[in-house]
Design an enzyme around this catalytic site. Structure first.
Site, PDB file in Angstrom:
ATOM      1  N   LYS A 135       0.834  -1.206   0.000  1.00  0.00           N
ATOM      2  CA  LYS A 135       0.000   0.000   0.000  1.00  0.00           C
ATOM      3  C   LYS A 135       0.868   1.255   0.000  1.00  0.00           C
ATOM      4  O   LYS A 135       0.581   2.227  -0.701  1.00  0.00           O
ATOM      5  CB  LYS A 135      -0.928  -0.006   1.223  1.00  0.00           C
ATOM      6  CG  LYS A 135      -2.020  -1.070   1.139  1.00  0.00           C
ATOM      7  CD  LYS A 135      -2.854  -1.144   2.423  1.00  0.00           C
ATOM      8  CE  LYS A 135      -3.899  -2.245   2.315  1.00  0.00           C
ATOM      9  NZ  LYS A 135      -4.792  -2.314   3.496  1.00  0.00           N
ATOM     10  N   GLN A 159      -4.548  -1.666  10.049  1.00  0.00           N
ATOM     11  CA  GLN A 159      -4.509  -2.953   9.348  1.00  0.00           C
ATOM     12  C   GLN A 159      -5.015  -4.058  10.270  1.00  0.00           C
ATOM     13  O   GLN A 159      -4.632  -4.143  11.437  1.00  0.00           O
ATOM     14  CB  GLN A 159      -3.073  -3.232   8.860  1.00  0.00           C
ATOM     15  CG  GLN A 159      -2.920  -4.445   7.968  1.00  0.00           C
ATOM     16  CD  GLN A 159      -3.518  -4.259   6.575  1.00  0.00           C
ATOM     17  OE1 GLN A 159      -3.778  -3.155   6.118  1.00  0.00           O
ATOM     18  NE2 GLN A 159      -3.747  -5.364   5.879  1.00  0.00           N
ATOM     19  N   ASP A 197     -10.685   3.084   4.877  1.00  0.00           N
ATOM     20  CA  ASP A 197     -11.010   1.660   4.825  1.00  0.00           C
ATOM     21  C   ASP A 197     -12.526   1.438   4.762  1.00  0.00           C
ATOM     22  O   ASP A 197     -12.982   0.313   4.550  1.00  0.00           O
ATOM     23  CB  ASP A 197     -10.489   0.963   6.095  1.00  0.00           C
ATOM     24  CG  ASP A 197      -9.321   0.045   5.808  1.00  0.00           C
ATOM     25  OD1 ASP A 197      -9.174  -0.374   4.644  1.00  0.00           O
ATOM     26  OD2 ASP A 197      -8.568  -0.245   6.744  1.00  0.00           O
TER      27      ASP A 197
HETATM   28  N1  L34 Z   1      -7.948  -2.619   7.802  1.00  0.00           N
HETATM   29  N2  L34 Z   1      -7.211  -4.685   7.093  1.00  0.00           N
HETATM   30  C1  L34 Z   1      -7.729  -3.474   6.805  1.00  0.00           C
HETATM   31  N3  L34 Z   1      -8.009  -3.087   5.532  1.00  0.00           N
HETATM   32  C2  L34 Z   1      -7.781  -3.940   4.506  1.00  0.00           C
HETATM   33  O1  L34 Z   1      -8.112  -3.568   3.267  1.00  0.00           O
HETATM   34  C3  L34 Z   1      -7.216  -5.198   4.769  1.00  0.00           C
HETATM   35  N4  L34 Z   1      -6.900  -6.099   3.773  1.00  0.00           N
HETATM   36  C4  L34 Z   1      -7.116  -7.518   4.034  1.00  0.00           C
HETATM   37  C5  L34 Z   1      -6.406  -7.855   5.351  1.00  0.00           C
HETATM   38  N5  L34 Z   1      -6.547  -6.832   6.360  1.00  0.00           N
HETATM   39  C6  L34 Z   1      -6.974  -5.563   6.097  1.00  0.00           C
HETATM   40  C7  L34 Z   1      -5.891  -5.953   2.899  1.00  0.00           C
HETATM   41  O2  L34 Z   1      -5.276  -4.914   2.746  1.00  0.00           O
HETATM   42  C8  L34 Z   1      -6.480  -8.157   2.827  1.00  0.00           C
HETATM   43  N6  L34 Z   1      -5.672  -7.111   2.228  1.00  0.00           N
HETATM   44  C9  L34 Z   1      -4.806  -7.309   1.133  1.00  0.00           C
HETATM   45  C10 L34 Z   1      -4.139  -6.263   0.511  1.00  0.00           C
HETATM   46  C11 L34 Z   1      -3.297  -6.463  -0.562  1.00  0.00           C
HETATM   47  C12 L34 Z   1      -3.095  -7.720  -1.042  1.00  0.00           C
HETATM   48  C13 L34 Z   1      -3.739  -8.790  -0.430  1.00  0.00           C
HETATM   49  C14 L34 Z   1      -4.587  -8.570   0.639  1.00  0.00           C
HETATM   50  C15 L34 Z   1      -2.170  -7.938  -2.193  1.00  0.00           C
HETATM   51  O3  L34 Z   1      -1.540  -7.004  -2.623  1.00  0.00           O
HETATM   52  N7  L34 Z   1      -2.045  -9.166  -2.686  1.00  0.00           N
HETATM   53  C16 L34 Z   1      -1.179  -9.508  -3.781  1.00  0.00           C
HETATM   54  C17 L34 Z   1      -0.040 -10.415  -3.305  1.00  0.00           C
HETATM   55  C18 L34 Z   1       0.696  -9.872  -2.145  1.00  0.00           C
HETATM   56  C19 L34 Z   1       1.763 -10.829  -1.623  1.00  0.00           C
HETATM   57  O4  L34 Z   1       2.535 -11.322  -2.452  1.00  0.00           O
HETATM   58  O5  L34 Z   1       1.805 -11.064  -0.417  1.00  0.00           O
HETATM   59  C20 L34 Z   1      -2.000 -10.263  -4.826  1.00  0.00           C
HETATM   60  O6  L34 Z   1      -1.598 -10.248  -5.984  1.00  0.00           O
HETATM   61  O7  L34 Z   1      -3.012 -10.848  -4.451  1.00  0.00           O
END
Ligand code: L34
Length: 300
Positions: free
Chosen positions: A54, A98, A121
Site C-alpha cells: 500500500k 490494518q 477503509d
Molecule cells: N484494515 N485490514 C484493513 N483493511 C484492509 O483492506 C485489509 N486487507 C485484508 C487484510 N486486512 C486488512 C488488505 O489490505 C487483505 N488485504 C490485502 C491487501 C493487498 C493484497 C492482499 C490482501 C495484495 O496485494 N495481494 C497480492 C499479493 C501480495 C503478496 O505477495 O503477499 C496479490 O496479488 O493478491
C-alpha cells in the site's frame, strides 16, 4: 472454451493512473498533498507485506504515506490515543488500522475511533451505516475492488444473481450491501452464504457471479460451479511450498485449475482481487483529501 482470466493487476494499474491524475490536480489547484497513515500492530508477516504494498502504491500515485508500526503488546488505550492524534492532524486525510489486531484490542472500537471522513477503509460504523442506507460515502476497499473489477472486465453485476460465500465485516457483508445499491454498476440480486448455510453447493451453482470470500484454501471446487459462471476469488491463503525460497505460495479460496475449466471468467491469486484492494484504497484517499480540502484554493 477456456475461462477469461480477469487481470486484477492490469485493472488496478489503470485505476492507479487515474488516481495519480487526481492527485496531480489537487496539488496544482489547491496546493494539497494527499497523505495518509497506516497503523500496523504486531508482526503478522502478511500484514507487513500488504502494508508495504500500500505504501509503495501511494508513493507511485504521489500520495504521502507513513507507516506507524506498534508492538504486538500495544494496549487498546494506546492505539486509541494514536488514532485520536492522527484524527486531529490537518495534514492527514486518511488512516487505516490494518487487520487483524492482537486479541487485547477490540476491532470494533478501533475502527469506530477513526474520524469517519478519514476512514479510507470504509469500516467506521458511520460509513457502514451510510452504505446500508443507500447513501454510501467511503466504501470498504476489497468489496469495492471486486465490484470495480466486474464492471471493468465486462461483467457488470446489474440484474445478475451474485452468490457471496463468506459474511466477514471486511468483505462479504459490505459486498452484499454495495451490490444491492440502486444504481448502474450494482443492482444485483444477492445471496449471502456462510458457515451455517445448508448445502452451499446448491447455492453456489445458482450463481451468475460467484464470490469466494471464506478464507479457506480451495474451498470452492469444480462441482460447486455451474458452466459459464464468473468466479471472483477473494481468498489469499499461504500454503507451504518447499520448492519456493519463501517456503510458501499463495492460493485462493477457489480450486483455480479445475474451476477455470467451467467458468466463463475467473480471477487469479495472486494478481486478482489483492491489487484491486490497494487501488481502491488510493481512490478513497484521494476522495477523502478532495472532500477535506474542498475550501482551499491556491494552496499554502
Ligand atoms: N484494515 N485490514 C484493513 N483493511 C484492509 O483492506 C485489509 N486487507 C485484508 C487484510 N486486512 C486488512 C488488505 O489490505 C487483505 N488485504 C490485502 C491487501 C493487498 C493484497 C492482499 C490482501 C495484495 O496485494 N495481494 C497480492 C499479493 C501480495 C503478496 O505477495 O503477499 C496479490 O496479488 O493478491
Amino acid at each position: 472454451m477456456p475461462a477469461q482470466i480477469i487481470d486484477g493487476k492490469a485493472i488496478a494499474a489503470e485505476i492507479r493512473a487515474e488516481v495519480a491524475d487526481r492527485v496531480r490536480r489537487l496539488k496544482e489547484e489547491r496546493g494539497v498533498m494527499p497523505a495518509q497513515a497506516f497503523i500496523l500492530v504486531g508482526d503478522n508477516p502478511a500484514s507487513i507485506s500488504y502494508v508495504r504494498g500500500k505504501g509503495n502504491a501511494c508513493e507511485e500515485a504521489g500520495i504521502g504515506s507513513q507507516t506507524i508500526h506498534l508492538p504486538e503488546s500495544t494496549s487498546e488505550a494506546e492505539l486509541l490515543e494514536l488514532i485520536a492524534k492522527l484524527n486531529a492532524d490537518p495534514k492527514l486525510h486518511g488512516m487505516i488500522v490494518q487487520l487483524p489486531l492482537p486479541p487485547q484490542i477490540d476491532e470494533q472500537r478501533a475502527t469506530a475511533a477513526i474520524a469517519p471522513e478519514k476512514d479510507v477503509d470504509g469500516l467506521h460504523p458511520m460509513n457502514v451505516g451510510r452504505l446500508f442506507k443507500g447513501d454510501p460515502y467511503l466504501l470498504p476497499c476489497t468489496p469495492a475492488g471486486v465490484v470495480e473489477m466486474l464492471i471493468r472486465s465486462g461483467h457488470p453485476p446489474d440484474g445478475r444473481h451474485v452468490v457471496i460465500c463468506g459474511r466477514s465485516n471486511l468483505v462479504g457483508r459490505p459486498l452484499a450491501a454495495i451490490l444491492i445499491q440502486k444504481r448502474a454498476g450494482a443492482n444485483a440480486t444477492v445471496t449471502l452464504c456462510h458457515t451455517r448455510t445448508k448445502d452451499l453447493a446448491y447455492h453456489s451453482r445458482q450463481a451468475d457471479i460467484l464470490v469466494a470470500a471464506m478464507g479457506r484454501a480451495k474451498a470452492i471446487t469444480a462441482d460447486m460451479v455451474r458452466e459459464g459462471t464468473v468466479v471472483i476469488d477473494v481468498g489469499i491463503n499461504r500454503v507451504e511450498d518447499t520448492s519456493r525460497k519463501t517456503g510458501y505460495r499463495l492460493v485462493g479460496d477457489v480450486d483455480f485449475e479445475a474451476v477455470a475449466e467451467k467458468a466463463a471468467a475467473i480471477t487469479p491469486v495472486p494478481g486478482g482481487v489483492g491489487p484491486m484492494t490497494v487501488a481502491m484504497l488510493l481512490t478513497n484517499t484521494v476522495k477523502a483529501a478532495e472532500a477535506l480540502t474542498a475550501g482551499e484554493i491556491g494552496g499554502k
